[in-house]
Design a protein around this motif. Structure first.
Motif, short mmCIF file in Angstrom:
data_model
loop_
_atom_site.label_atom_id
_atom_site.label_comp_id
_atom_site.label_asym_id
_atom_site.label_seq_id
_atom_site.Cartn_x
_atom_site.Cartn_y
_atom_site.Cartn_z
N THR A 272 1.09 -0.93 -0.24
CA THR A 272 0.36 0.13 -0.27
C THR A 272 0.86 1.35 -0.14
N LEU B 53 1.83 2.40 -3.23
CA LEU B 53 1.23 2.53 -4.43
C LEU B 53 1.35 3.65 -4.38
N GLN B 54 1.27 4.35 -2.99
CA GLN B 54 0.61 5.95 -2.33
C GLN B 54 1.43 6.83 -2.24
N SER C 275 2.57 8.26 -7.21
CA SER C 275 1.95 8.24 -7.81
C SER C 275 2.17 9.94 -8.33
N GLN D 249 -0.69 3.85 -11.29
CA GLN D 249 0.02 4.65 -10.26
C GLN D 249 -0.62 6.37 -10.40
N GLN E 22 -4.33 6.30 -9.30
CA GLN E 22 -4.70 5.64 -7.73
C GLN E 22 -4.87 7.74 -7.35
N SER E 23 -4.13 8.86 -8.17
CA SER E 23 -4.96 10.12 -7.43
C SER E 23 -5.55 11.09 -8.68
N GLN F 261 -10.02 2.32 -5.42
CA GLN F 261 -8.45 1.77 -4.36
C GLN F 261 -8.62 0.37 -4.30
N ILE G 198 -8.13 -1.30 -7.85
CA ILE G 198 -6.07 -0.46 -8.36
C ILE G 198 -5.21 -1.61 -7.46
N LYS G 199 -6.11 -1.54 -6.06
CA LYS G 199 -5.15 -2.18 -5.33
C LYS G 199 -4.70 -3.98 -5.89
N GLN H 234 -2.46 -3.71 -9.42
CA GLN H 234 -0.91 -3.70 -8.76
C GLN H 234 -0.38 -5.24 -7.82
#
Length: 710
Positions: free
Chosen positions: A267, A270-271, A274, A367, A370-371, A420, A423-424, A427
């Motif tokens: 986690t 990944l965060q 981005s 990535q 993610q945002s 999310q 996305i997780k 990933q």
């Protein structure tokens, strides 16, 4: 089996090429010549070997007589002085040598007699000073250097009009050797480890550079290790203790942040990526041409930051790019100006060999999601799907799995939490997919020239650029030193995977890396203002040159360093132009998984008018010391893009082993518009195991370069 030194082959080629060129004599030189014809005012036609030229004699001579002449002047006309009476051509070579030494008042030592005999036989003009210097050099020959090699090296120095002194002589001798480079480097490495007089900083830097030479596949091994660790961390049948140990290695290597643990590591990475990757140089150049006026200023600032932090660019290159932005800021910032700036920077990056792909990679798109806001998500999903479909590193099954997960996005009913979660899941699937590829195909690249290990590094937020491999080298070193049986088994599996995947591209990559780490072109690059001097100073050659000036280094260490520097200089001296022919000699010390070898290449051919190599005609020889086949010479001739290959080796089973490879060789050459004429396997001359010679000849009708016979 013993081969003639490389300098011997090169010298023989030079002699034959020079027969069609005008001889160049220097004042003070002495040579053995014959008067062919007399003309008024003491003018005469004199023959030196295969050359004839006009000269003015100090006193009248008789046509047909042979003398030792000394050059007394070269301007405006060549002027000669006779230093001996007529030489009896039927006399013995010893008598002629003694007459020469007497006339020049030189000592009749055994070394001087051998030197004089060689230069008399080869028709090479020498001055008295050169002969005296040569005598001192051959009296102190290094171990393993024969008198024959020494004489050939001296002849090369005279032919190249280089000073006859210790450093140039040693360079020619060392550069002419085809074996022993890897052993010399290994010997220096051992001496450095034992030399306590050196400062730790100097010693560690040199040892680090030598280690990079000895492990050309260290980053690929690190990628395979990282891939295996990710597979273990994403698995469910591994104990928390083992997972923690692996996480600790990733943190020590700088791949994971210090606060990562078995619960949050995926986690966090990944965060944490981005923001960095949306500001990558390639993506900023993509956004710039269509940027609205109110966001142009911010994009320009981000572009400046991306340039300054780009580790692939030298300081000079960064300055050059920043100047383009400064020029843009000083003019009206219109939409057309933004497009011009983006095109200008992209063009400069291309010329610098740092072309940035404007298309985000598959991990970067993930990535970015993610945002991203919900309204931008559909476009990113479409781009990600297209990226997955075109990703040649992934198998059809892997693509199907990823596309099935992408289909779970239902934008109308999506919330931040559901987005999310998907996305997780994507990933984890990408990590698993690229982990498999990084182990099975560590050298394979996708359409953007990015390997699976580099995609993994991006997913792990471990590299701002795809070519930053420092963390992977560190990971390899850390795991190799570990005493943990689990980690040792992991390293063994990774090395075996890389070993099994080695192909021609891998060898090419290893050779390029080795040449770069050696710093063979160090002096030439000093003149290039776009080169990063700090990076250049990190190469082996400049470090060795500094070591030779270090008063704290032991004499034994310096001798080993001098041999390596001499070997590098010798390659440059022996490479170059020989009349219509050009020659390149390259010796590459290679080490693969603990096995050391030397690969020596000699290319002979011609250059086109625009300064490029003529690929239609060439002669290439490879001298190899192979672990199983032992000493091997590969002689490849290219005539009008028709290739003939002759392999010299003593192994009786070579024909049987080589037969299945003929088709692959023919097919590979055809892809580059070459036609294979034949592959011939021969043994070295059995009756002359030590006196195997390479002779060369050239002719005006031979456009293919030097004809070399073994």
């Amino acid at each position: 089996m013993a081969f003639t030194s490389m300098s011997s082959l090169q010298l023989q080629q030079t002699q034959n090429v020079n027969t069609n060129q005008q001889v160049a004599l220097k004042q003070g030189q002495v040579f053995h010549g014959t008067i062919k014809q007399l003309f008024p005012e003491n003018q005469a036609e004199v023959q030196l070997g295969g050359h004839r030229f006009m000269a003015k004699l100090e006193v009248p001579m008789q046509a047909g007589n042979a003398h030792y002449f000394q050059v007394t002047g070269v301007e405006p006309d060549l002027q000669l002085k006779v230093v001996s009476g007529p030489i009896n051509q039927t006399g013995s070579l010893t008598q002629q040598i003694n007459q020469l030494l007497d006339s020049m008042q030189l000592p009749k030592t055994s070394e001087m007699q051998q030197i004089a005999a060689h230069f008399l036989k080869e028709n090479v003009p020498m001055s008295k000073e050169q002969l005296l210097q040569a005598e001192q050099l051959v009296k102190q020959l290094p171990a393993g250097v024969t008198m024959k090699d020494a004489l050939l090296a001296l002849q090369k120095l005279v032919d190249m009009k280089m000073p006859v002194q210790q450093n140039t002589f040693q360079a020619i001798v060392q550069g002419g050797m085809k074996q022993g480079f890897a052993q010399t480097i290994a010997a220096l490495q051992k001496l450095l480890q034992q030399d306590t007089s050196l400062s730790p900083a100097v010693r560690d830097q040199l040892l680090q550079q030598l280690q990079m030479l000895g492990k050309p596949f260290e980053t690929e091994t690190g990628g395979a290790i990282l891939a295996k660790i990710i597979q273990i961390l994403t698995g469910s049948n591994v104990s928390p203790t083992d997972k923690n140990a692996l996480l600790q290695l990733l943190k020590e290597a700088g791949i994971l942040p210090k606060n990562a643990n078995i619960f949050n590591w995926s986690t966090n990475v990944l965060q944490g990526t981005s923001a960095n990757n949306t500001n990558s140089l390639g993506q900023l150049l993509q956004q710039l041409p269509t940027a609205p006026a109110n966001s142009a200023t911010q994009l320009i600032q981000q572009l400046q930051t991306a340039i300054s932090k780009n580790t692939n660019l030298t300081e000079a290159q960064k300055t050059q790019l920043q100047q383009s932005i400064t020029k843009f800021n000083a003019s009206p910032q219109t939409q057309q100006a933004l497009q011009t700036l983006a095109k200008d920077i992209q063009g400069q990056l291309g010329r610098m060999g740092q072309t940035q792909s404007t298309a985000p990679s598959t991990p970067q798109l993930l990535q970015n999601m993610q945002s991203a806001s919900l309204k931008d998500l559909p476009q990113l999903i479409t781009q990600l799907k297209a990226s997955v479909d075109s990703q040649n590193l992934l198998s059809a099954m892997q693509k199907e799995t990823l596309n099935n997960t992408l289909a779970k996005f239902t934008i109308a009913d999506s919330t931040s939490q559901t987005v999310q979660a998907v996305i997780k899941e994507l990933q984890v699937q990408l990590m698993k997919a690229f982990s498999e590829v990084a182990q099975q195909q560590p050298f394979q690249t996708d359409t953007q020239n990015i390997t699976a290990k580099q995609h993994l590094m991006t997913l792990m937020n471990a590299a701002s650029t795809p070519t930053d491999d420092a963390a992977l080298r560190t990971l390899t070193q850390l795991t190799t030193k570990s005493a943990d049986p689990v980690i040792q088994q992991l390293v063994s599996q990774a090395e075996q995977n890389v070993h099994n995947a080695i192909d021609s591209k891998a060898i090419e990559s290893a050779m390029k890396q080795t040449l770069q780490h050696l710093g063979l072109s160090y002096e030439a690059k000093l003149l290039d203002k776009t080169v990063d001097m700090q990076q250049l100073a990190g190469q082996l050659k400049p470090q060795l040159l500094s070591l030779l000036q270090d008063p704290s280094a032991s004499s034994t260490t310096k001798v080993a360093a001098e041999q390596i520097v001499a070997r590098m200089n010798g390659m440059q001296y022996l490479s170059g132009e020989n009349g219509p022919q050009h020659q390149i000699i390259m010796q590459i010390p290679l080490e693969f998984f603990g096995r050391r070898t030397d690969a020596t290449l000699q290319w002979n051919g011609r250059m086109k008018d625009e300064g490029k190599i003529d690929t239609d005609f060439a002669r290439i020889l490879f001298y190899l010391q192979l672990n199983s086949l032992q000493e091997t010479v590969i002689d490849m001739q290219v005539q009008s893009r028709v290739v003939t290959v002759t392999v010299y080796n003593e192994n009786d089973q070579l024909k049987e082993l080589a037969e299945p490879l003929r088709v692959a060789l023919k097919t590979g050459l055809a892809t580059h518009d070459y036609q294979l004429s034949g592959v011939f396997l021969k043994k070295f001359a059995e009756n002359q195991p030590v006196k195997t010679t390479l002779s060369a000849k050239t002719s005006e009708t031979d456009n293919g370069g030097v004809d070399i016979r073994i």
